[in-house]
Write a protein that holds these residues in place. Structure first.
Motif, PDB file in Angstrom:
ATOM      1  N   SER A  21       0.915  -0.821  -0.095  1.00  0.00           N
ATOM      2  CA  SER A  21      -0.193  -0.435  -0.263  1.00  0.00           C
ATOM      3  C   SER A  21       0.438   1.152  -0.155  1.00  0.00           C
ATOM      4  N   ARG A  22       2.154   1.042   0.351  1.00  0.00           N
ATOM      5  CA  ARG A  22       2.917   2.503   0.934  1.00  0.00           C
ATOM      6  C   ARG A  22       3.805   2.386  -1.197  1.00  0.00           C
ATOM      7  N   GLY A  23       3.413   1.899  -1.800  1.00  0.00           N
ATOM      8  CA  GLY A  23       4.118   2.379  -3.258  1.00  0.00           C
ATOM      9  C   GLY A  23       6.095   1.802  -2.713  1.00  0.00           C
ATOM     10  N   LEU A  24       6.521   1.488  -1.878  1.00  0.00           N
ATOM     11  CA  LEU A  24       7.484   1.480  -2.158  1.00  0.00           C
ATOM     12  C   LEU A  24       8.811   0.813  -3.386  1.00  0.00           C
ATOM     13  N   PRO A  25       9.350   0.802  -3.370  1.00  0.00           N
ATOM     14  CA  PRO A  25      10.524   0.664  -4.754  1.00  0.00           C
ATOM     15  C   PRO A  25      10.138  -0.810  -5.199  1.00  0.00           C
ATOM     16  N   GLY A  26       9.911  -1.546  -6.238  1.00  0.00           N
ATOM     17  CA  GLY A  26       9.809  -2.495  -6.466  1.00  0.00           C
ATOM     18  C   GLY A  26       8.508  -3.103  -6.488  1.00  0.00           C
ATOM     19  N   ALA A  27       7.741  -2.244  -5.678  1.00  0.00           N
ATOM     20  CA  ALA A  27       6.644  -2.734  -5.267  1.00  0.00           C
ATOM     21  C   ALA A  27       4.898  -2.262  -6.363  1.00  0.00           C
ATOM     22  N   VAL A  28       4.401  -2.251  -7.263  1.00  0.00           N
ATOM     23  CA  VAL A  28       2.881  -1.965  -7.659  1.00  0.00           C
ATOM     24  C   VAL A  28       2.305  -1.561  -5.846  1.00  0.00           C
ATOM     25  N   GLN A  29       1.750   0.219  -5.962  1.00  0.00           N
ATOM     26  CA  GLN A  29       1.093   0.096  -4.887  1.00  0.00           C
ATOM     27  C   GLN A  29      -0.508  -0.335  -4.906  1.00  0.00           C
ATOM     28  N   ARG A  30      -0.932  -0.961  -4.204  1.00  0.00           N
ATOM     29  CA  ARG A  30      -2.521  -1.324  -4.241  1.00  0.00           C
ATOM     30  C   ARG A  30      -3.187  -1.321  -2.762  1.00  0.00           C
ATOM     31  N   ASP A  31      -4.591  -1.211  -2.320  1.00  0.00           N
ATOM     32  CA  ASP A  31      -4.447  -1.932  -1.018  1.00  0.00           C
ATOM     33  C   ASP A  31      -5.234  -3.128  -1.478  1.00  0.00           C
ATOM     34  N   VAL A  32      -3.830  -4.406  -0.668  1.00  0.00           N
ATOM     35  CA  VAL A  32      -4.604  -5.599  -0.804  1.00  0.00           C
ATOM     36  C   VAL A  32      -6.078  -6.270  -0.086  1.00  0.00           C
ATOM     37  N   GLY A  33      -5.746  -5.213   0.473  1.00  0.00           N
ATOM     38  CA  GLY A  33      -7.890  -5.403   1.359  1.00  0.00           C
ATOM     39  C   GLY A  33      -8.971  -5.049   0.605  1.00  0.00           C
ATOM     40  N   ASP A  34      -8.838  -4.288  -0.767  1.00  0.00           N
ATOM     41  CA  ASP A  34      -9.701  -4.174  -1.667  1.00  0.00           C
ATOM     42  C   ASP A  34     -10.186  -5.173  -2.533  1.00  0.00           C
ATOM     43  N   ARG A  35     -10.997  -5.760  -2.697  1.00  0.00           N
ATOM     44  CA  ARG A  35     -11.291  -5.856  -4.008  1.00  0.00           C
ATOM     45  C   ARG A  35     -11.250  -6.010  -5.441  1.00  0.00           C
ATOM     46  N   GLU A  36     -11.461  -4.559  -5.594  1.00  0.00           N
ATOM     47  CA  GLU A  36     -11.695  -3.871  -6.883  1.00  0.00           C
ATOM     48  C   GLU A  36     -10.602  -3.335  -7.003  1.00  0.00           C
ATOM     49  N   SER A  37      -9.616  -3.121  -6.382  1.00  0.00           N
ATOM     50  CA  SER A  37      -8.022  -3.193  -6.293  1.00  0.00           C
ATOM     51  C   SER A  37      -7.192  -4.466  -6.823  1.00  0.00           C
ATOM     52  N   MET A  38      -7.511  -5.661  -6.469  1.00  0.00           N
ATOM     53  CA  MET A  38      -7.026  -6.780  -6.898  1.00  0.00           C
ATOM     54  C   MET A  38      -7.749  -7.472  -7.923  1.00  0.00           C
ATOM     55  N   GLU A  39      -8.636  -7.212  -7.887  1.00  0.00           N
ATOM     56  CA  GLU A  39      -9.702  -7.872  -9.083  1.00  0.00           C
ATOM     57  C   GLU A  39      -8.587  -8.031 -10.535  1.00  0.00           C
ATOM     58  N   VAL A  40      -8.204  -7.691 -11.243  1.00  0.00           N
ATOM     59  CA  VAL A  40      -6.765  -7.701 -11.845  1.00  0.00           C
ATOM     60  C   VAL A  40      -6.134  -8.704 -11.578  1.00  0.00           C
ATOM     61  N   PHE A  41      -5.355  -8.889 -10.309  1.00  0.00           N
ATOM     62  CA  PHE A  41      -4.977 -10.858  -9.992  1.00  0.00           C
ATOM     63  C   PHE A  41      -5.480 -11.991  -9.919  1.00  0.00           C
ATOM     64  N   THR A  42      -6.547 -11.810 -11.056  1.00  0.00           N
ATOM     65  CA  THR A  42      -7.554 -13.014 -10.923  1.00  0.00           C
ATOM     66  C   THR A  42      -6.836 -14.102 -11.639  1.00  0.00           C
ATOM     67  N   GLY A  43      -7.113 -14.900 -11.146  1.00  0.00           N
ATOM     68  CA  GLY A  43      -5.932 -16.663 -11.887  1.00  0.00           C
ATOM     69  C   GLY A  43      -4.607 -16.623 -11.065  1.00  0.00           C
ATOM     70  N   ALA A  44      -4.149 -16.100 -10.292  1.00  0.00           N
ATOM     71  CA  ALA A  44      -3.107 -16.282  -9.434  1.00  0.00           C
ATOM     72  C   ALA A  44      -2.645 -17.895  -9.455  1.00  0.00           C
TER      73      ALA A  44
END
Length: 151
Positions: A21-44
């Motif tokens: 959630s903090r947008g650190l180097p090497g990380a995608v910034q997302r709220d991992v507790g928010d379904r809408e924010s995470m739906e793009v990763f369906t099929g992991a």
């Protein structure tokens, strides 16, 4: 398919989509507790959730775990590590360490623990999400690591 490292912090891993959630180097910034924010990763194919679930309110943890389970493809796996409150009391080398494990480091805004777990409660939560728990072990430092598979 992708491997997700949820709430990665500075633990950026090669071969994973590292998310924080903090947008650190090497990380995608997302709220991992928010379904809408995470739906793009369906099929992991694999989700690593190390030291993140305890940062959400206790009442929200079943829904968050369910959302993470829904992101997995059939046969996909998840590994969750959280502090095990009961075990931590038994193995804590000192009170400072125990308090930090229970309440979080509190050295930045999101680093507060808002939920508590034991090995039994984590396993039960994963099973309630329709996952098959394949392993659950307590670590020597007061955590529990549970691994599960989506049928």
């Amino acid at each position: 398919m992708s491997k997700l490292n949820l709430g990665c912090g500075k633990d950026v891993r090669e071969g994973y989509v590292n998310i924080d959630s903090r947008g650190l180097p090497g990380a995608v910034q997302r709220d991992v507790g928010d379904r809408e924010s995470m739906e793009v990763f369906t099929g992991a194919e694999h989700i690593l959730a190390k030291d993140i679930l305890e940062h959400f309110p206790q009442a929200d943890t079943p829904g968050i775990l369910q959302m993470w389970a829904d992101l997995l493809k059939p046969g996909g796996t998840i590994e969750v590590q959280v502090p095990d409150i009961r075990h931590a009391v038994q193995v804590a080398p000192n009170d400072y360490w125990l308090v930090r494990l229970v309440y979080g480091g509190q050295d930045y805004a999101e680093n507060y623990h808002r939920a508590g777990f034991t090995k039994a409660t984590l396993v039960e939560l994963l099973q309630e999400c329709g996952l098959e728990v394949t392993d659950a072990e307590q670590t020597k430092n007061g955590n529990v690591i549970a691994k599960a598979r989506k049928p």
